[in-house]
Scaffold this motif. Structure first.
Motif, PDB file in Angstrom:
ATOM      1  N   UNK A 487      -1.401   2.008   6.911  1.00 61.19           N
ATOM      2  CA  UNK A 487      -0.074   1.718   7.437  1.00 61.19           C
ATOM      3  C   UNK A 487       0.147   0.295   7.872  1.00 61.19           C
ATOM      4  N   UNK A 488      -0.759  -0.630   7.504  1.00 68.86           N
ATOM      5  CA  UNK A 488      -0.546  -2.026   7.891  1.00 68.86           C
ATOM      6  C   UNK A 488       0.572  -2.662   7.067  1.00 68.86           C
ATOM      7  N   UNK A 489       0.755  -2.179   5.828  1.00 70.12           N
ATOM      8  CA  UNK A 489       1.914  -2.528   5.000  1.00 70.12           C
ATOM      9  C   UNK A 489       2.483  -1.205   4.516  1.00 70.12           C
ATOM     10  N   UNK A 490       3.366  -0.573   5.291  1.00 68.62           N
ATOM     11  CA  UNK A 490       3.765   0.814   5.018  1.00 68.62           C
ATOM     12  C   UNK A 490       4.343   1.042   3.626  1.00 68.62           C
ATOM     13  N   UNK A 491       5.005   0.051   3.019  1.00 69.96           N
ATOM     14  CA  UNK A 491       5.635   0.298   1.719  1.00 69.96           C
ATOM     15  C   UNK A 491       4.615   0.586   0.634  1.00 69.96           C
ATOM     16  N   UNK A 492       3.331   0.342   0.902  1.00 66.75           N
ATOM     17  CA  UNK A 492       2.316   0.605  -0.107  1.00 66.75           C
ATOM     18  C   UNK A 492       1.899   2.074  -0.143  1.00 66.75           C
ATOM     19  N   UNK A 493       2.248   2.859   0.879  1.00 64.85           N
ATOM     20  CA  UNK A 493       1.846   4.258   0.945  1.00 64.85           C
ATOM     21  C   UNK A 493       2.939   5.196   0.477  1.00 64.85           C
ATOM     22  N   UNK A 494       2.697   6.498   0.659  1.00 60.57           N
ATOM     23  CA  UNK A 494       3.722   7.481   0.341  1.00 60.57           C
ATOM     24  C   UNK A 494       4.673   7.580   1.513  1.00 60.57           C
ATOM     25  N   UNK A 495       5.912   8.037   1.292  1.00 59.65           N
ATOM     26  CA  UNK A 495       6.830   8.235   2.404  1.00 59.65           C
ATOM     27  C   UNK A 495       6.227   9.166   3.448  1.00 59.65           C
ATOM     28  N   UNK A 496       6.488   8.895   4.701  1.00 53.14           N
ATOM     29  CA  UNK A 496       5.889   9.676   5.772  1.00 53.14           C
ATOM     30  C   UNK A 496       6.228  11.154   5.665  1.00 53.14           C
ATOM     31  N   UNK A 497       7.419  11.474   5.150  1.00 55.37           N
ATOM     32  CA  UNK A 497       7.825  12.872   5.022  1.00 55.37           C
ATOM     33  C   UNK A 497       6.940  13.643   4.054  1.00 55.37           C
ATOM     34  N   UNK A 498       6.255  12.915   3.173  1.00 50.51           N
ATOM     35  CA  UNK A 498       5.403  13.570   2.180  1.00 50.51           C
ATOM     36  C   UNK A 498       3.958  13.671   2.628  1.00 50.51           C
ATOM     37  N   UNK A 499       3.644  13.199   3.835  1.00 53.41           N
ATOM     38  CA  UNK A 499       2.277  13.243   4.320  1.00 53.41           C
ATOM     39  C   UNK A 499       1.592  11.905   4.150  1.00 53.41           C
ATOM     40  N   UNK A 500       0.317  11.862   4.530  1.00 53.77           N
ATOM     41  CA  UNK A 500      -0.435  10.622   4.495  1.00 53.77           C
ATOM     42  C   UNK A 500      -0.891  10.245   3.101  1.00 53.77           C
ATOM     43  N   UNK A 501      -1.334   8.981   2.979  1.00 54.84           N
ATOM     44  CA  UNK A 501      -1.850   8.465   1.717  1.00 54.84           C
ATOM     45  C   UNK A 501      -3.369   8.539   1.730  1.00 54.84           C
ATOM     46  N   UNK A 502      -3.998   9.219   0.761  1.00 59.11           N
ATOM     47  CA  UNK A 502      -5.461   9.289   0.745  1.00 59.11           C
ATOM     48  C   UNK A 502      -6.072   8.004   0.195  1.00 59.11           C
ATOM     49  N   UNK A 503      -7.294   7.718   0.598  1.00 63.18           N
ATOM     50  CA  UNK A 503      -8.004   6.600  -0.001  1.00 63.18           C
ATOM     51  C   UNK A 503      -8.214   6.841  -1.494  1.00 63.18           C
ATOM     52  N   UNK A 504      -8.589   8.090  -1.829  1.00 65.66           N
ATOM     53  CA  UNK A 504      -8.862   8.460  -3.208  1.00 65.66           C
ATOM     54  C   UNK A 504      -7.922   9.576  -3.615  1.00 65.66           C
ATOM     55  N   UNK A 505      -7.089   9.338  -4.618  1.00 61.16           N
ATOM     56  CA  UNK A 505      -6.141  10.336  -5.110  1.00 61.16           C
ATOM     57  C   UNK A 505      -6.747  11.011  -6.333  1.00 61.16           C
TER      58      UNK A 505
END
Length: 712
Positions: A487-505
């Motif tokens: 979350x240091x650059x939030x636009x790089x992750x998934x929208x918060x409504x969709x849950x967190x972003x995993x290190x490994x997808x």
């Protein structure tokens, strides 16, 4: 602007020419005639899947290429194009995936990983500008998550490029239309019966049809020491690369239609690239006990700055939206493996134990700039709800992160040959990733780790009548940008409504297919596949970066054939069809109304001919067709029709070691676009909210290059 070469050009030329001159006697007795037998190695009895393959040096040497990365279009179904210019990594598409600059296409050169995680421009960024085509010995490729030895970024496709240990001494000069000039050389110095020192260099300049010209300059150099054989030998390779020049990004079509710029013009002529890369790699092959031991180590230092203005005056109506994306990266790592072939209870087995380690330390930052040299104090970022956040830069940075990533990956794979017509391949891979990130702009930080087990397996039946059948399934992954994970650059992750972003997808896939040589002189491969991703990496044109997205699925079929009617001629064709779709019940959380995936092609076609050994003549004709695709996530329309391009290369061998070569690109002068996007940008005088529309980067028009080569 002066290109900062890795070392003085005069010394580079002197050393390379001396190496070629000294190496000439050793190479003079070499047989330099290449006879076409097959562009792709015979894989029946060896392949793990229907889609695995190996490209021979013959095709590498004959194929017409506009830029080095197009060598990889020899991989069936892969399209390599560009949307900005020579100084940026190319754009990859395969199996219904738009892989941007390399999100799920793993590239390795001499066992060194090319992809860069948590990159300033895009996750998995794979810049191949440092690769010199004349040094390539062959390309081994895979598709799908079915191989225990393939990890991050390789779940859709991977390529391992082998380098030459020895080459005839030669020097070549190329001149072409659109301001193209190149000087290259290669040669081998024999230090003993099985000891060799290969040297190679490349200097090039290119303006292109762009207005203004790119003035792109590139310097490449390589020294490679080798001793022994492929089974009992050692190599040590040093590589250096530097480049810089203008970028011409995709431009608004409405600006072209209004006459503001030509189809080859740009609204911001200060867009630019500057890159450097230095590496040292070592590889060891050694018989050990009853098996074979292999190991490699590498150290890579790279820097990159890209100045891009995608949206023009959307966020800053006064100064414009140009951003400088910069990173400085050090990568250390290696791999080790042990292969043992032995009968077990009467069954022939081959087991490969392997381990890989990679450590990245990178400083990744972004600045708001005007005309490249002016650093502005205001920054902007688009929020989840579409609103724009304006904030002040910190020490000139809109974001600046110090990132460390450690990946450890043990694996094991066993092939069992139960009968002459039945073999199985079973593998397991464990990836452990540990990462930390500190933001120098927000003061926030994050640290975390993740394990991911990946079982893989194949069942192979045959050969019967020179035909084999394959059934494969497996699990793989790609890593996500750690700035989005923490979350240091939030636009790089998934929208918060969709849950967190995993290190490994994670991704899962299955494939069935066959390969056959039953028809004389014809090799045929067919593969049908399905692959599911837990997080699709989406391209955000506003930021020029990738973002983690929704679940997705691809289903498709590939058909490849090579026909050799004569010893000097091969005809080949590759057809690939895919159905790319988002899936899941939570698409609305990603702002997606329908399951259509932007920029994901429905089909690719290619066909060509390789000619060699016909007296003094050799050459290649290649056609590539990129199919239709949606341009906006979650919408069937708008769409793009793709493009079609024909290229040809013809070489004539003269006496005295001379060769003359002419290459023609885009023979029929197609006016299609190499890349098209649909997003919002703003030109001066347009509404503050901007205008949504087409943005395109055209194919280069018909061009020609002439090369004269001398072997010593």
């Amino acid at each position: 602007m002066i290109l900062r070469s890795p070392f003085p050009v005069s010394r580079l030329l002197l050393a390379s020419v001396c190496t070629m001159a000294i190496g000439a006697p050793a190479c003079a007795e070499e047989d330099r005639t290449i006879i076409v037998t097959a562009s792709r190695s015979e894989m029946i009895g060896k392949a793990e899947t229907a889609s695995q393959g190996s490209i021979s040096q013959t095709e590498v040497a004959l194929r017409p290429i506009y830029r080095a990365a197009q060598l990889f279009e020899s991989i069936p179904g892969l399209v390599v194009t560009t949307h900005s210019g020579e100084g940026k990594a190319p754009y990859y598409l395969i199996r219904g995936y738009a892989l941007d600059h390399g999100t799920d296409f793993a590239n390795f050169i001499d066992d060194m990983p090319v992809n860069r995680g948590t990159n300033a421009h895009g996750q998995g960024y794979s810049d191949l500008g440092f690769l010199m085509p004349q040094t390539v010995a062959g390309i081994d490729y895979t598709k799908g998550p079915y191989y225990a030895g393939v990890g991050d970024f390789g779940s859709v496709a991977s390529a391992r490029t082998r380098l030459l240990n020895e080459a005839p001494a030669q020097i070549a000069v190329t001149v072409g239309t659109d301001g193209y000039q190149e000087l290259q050389g290669i040669g081998t110095l024999r230090l003993g019966r099985q000891q060799r020192l290969l040297g190679a260099f490349q200097l090039s300049h290119y303006d292109g049809p762009w207005q203004p010209g790119q003035n792109f300059r590139k310097v490449n150099a390589m020294l490679r020491y080798s001793q022994g054989t492929a089974q009992d030998g050692f190599t040590l390779t040093a590589m250096a690369y530097a480049s810089e020049g203008r970028l011409t990004t995709d431009q608004p079509q409405r600006a072209v239609e209004a006459g503001l710029i030509s189809p080859y013009g740009t609204l911001d002529p200060s867009d630019y690239s500057r890159s450097q890369r230095y590496s040292l790699s070592a590889h060891l092959e050694k018989p050990l006990g009853a098996g074979q031991f292999s190991a490699s180590l590498y150290a890579i230092r790279s820097t990159m700055t890209l100045w891009n203005n995608f949206t023009h005056y959307l966020y800053d109506p006064i100064n414009g939206d140009q951003q400088a994306q910069h990173e400085a990266r050090t990568v250390l790592g290696g791999r080790a493996g042990y292969t043992l072939k032995a009968p077990v209870l009467g069954v022939d087995t081959e087991t490969v134990w392997g381990a890989q380690v990679r450590y990245d330390s990178a400083l990744v930052d972004r600045r708001h700039t005007r005309a490249r040299d002016t650093i502005l104090s205001n920054c902007f970022a688009q929020q989840e709800d579409g609103s724009i956040l304006n904030y002040s830069a910190v020490n000139g940075n809109c974001n600046a992160d110090r990132v460390h990533i450690l990946m450890l990956s043990p694996s094991m794979e066993t092939t069992l040959r139960w009968t002459d017509w039945l073999r199985t391949v079973g593998g397991i891979r464990l990836d452990y990733t540990r990462a930390d990130d500190v933001s120098y702009v927000t003061g926030t930080s994050g640290r975390g780790h993740q394990f991911l087990w990946q079982p893989k397996g194949s069942l192979i039946l045959g050969p019967w009548a020179k035909t084999e059948f394959y059934f494969s399934a497996g699990r793989g992954f790609h890593s996500n940008d750690v700035r989005g994970v923490f979350g240091t650059v939030p636009t790089q992750g998934v929208p918060l409504a969709a849950g967190g972003t995993p290190l490994l997808a994670s991704t899962t896939g299955m494939e069935v297919g066959m390969r056959s040589n039953i028809i004389p002189r014809l090799s045929l491969q067919i593969a049908a596949f399905q692959q599911d991703f837990g997080s699709e990496l989406r391209y955000n044109a506003d930021t020029g970066q990738n973002e983690a997205g929704a679940l997705s699925r691809r289903q498709g079929i590939e058909i490849s054939a090579q026909y050799r009617p004569a010893r000097w001629l091969e005809l080949n064709s590759d057809l690939a069809f895919a159905k790319p779709r988002y899936r899941g019940a939570n698409l609305a959380a990603f702002g997606i109304a329908q399951p259509y995936i932007a920029d994901a092609p429905n089909f690719t076609y290619s066909a060509g001919a390789l000619l060699n050994g016909l007296g003094p003549w050799s050459g290649s004709l290649q056609w590539r067709r990129l199919g239709t695709h949606s341009l906006a996530d979650g919408q069937f329309n708008p769409r793009d029709g793709g493009y079609s391009e024909w290229n040809i290369d013809v070489t004539y061998a003269l006496s005295g070691g001379w060769k003359a070569q002419i290459s023609l690109f885009n023979i029929f002068n197609s006016r299609s676009d190499s890349a098209t996007y649909y997003y919002t940008s703003r030109l001066p005088g347009e509404p503050a909210e901007g205008v949504e529309g087409y943005h395109a980067h055209p194919l280069e028009p018909r061009s020609a290059r002439f090369t004269i080569r001398r072997e010593f």
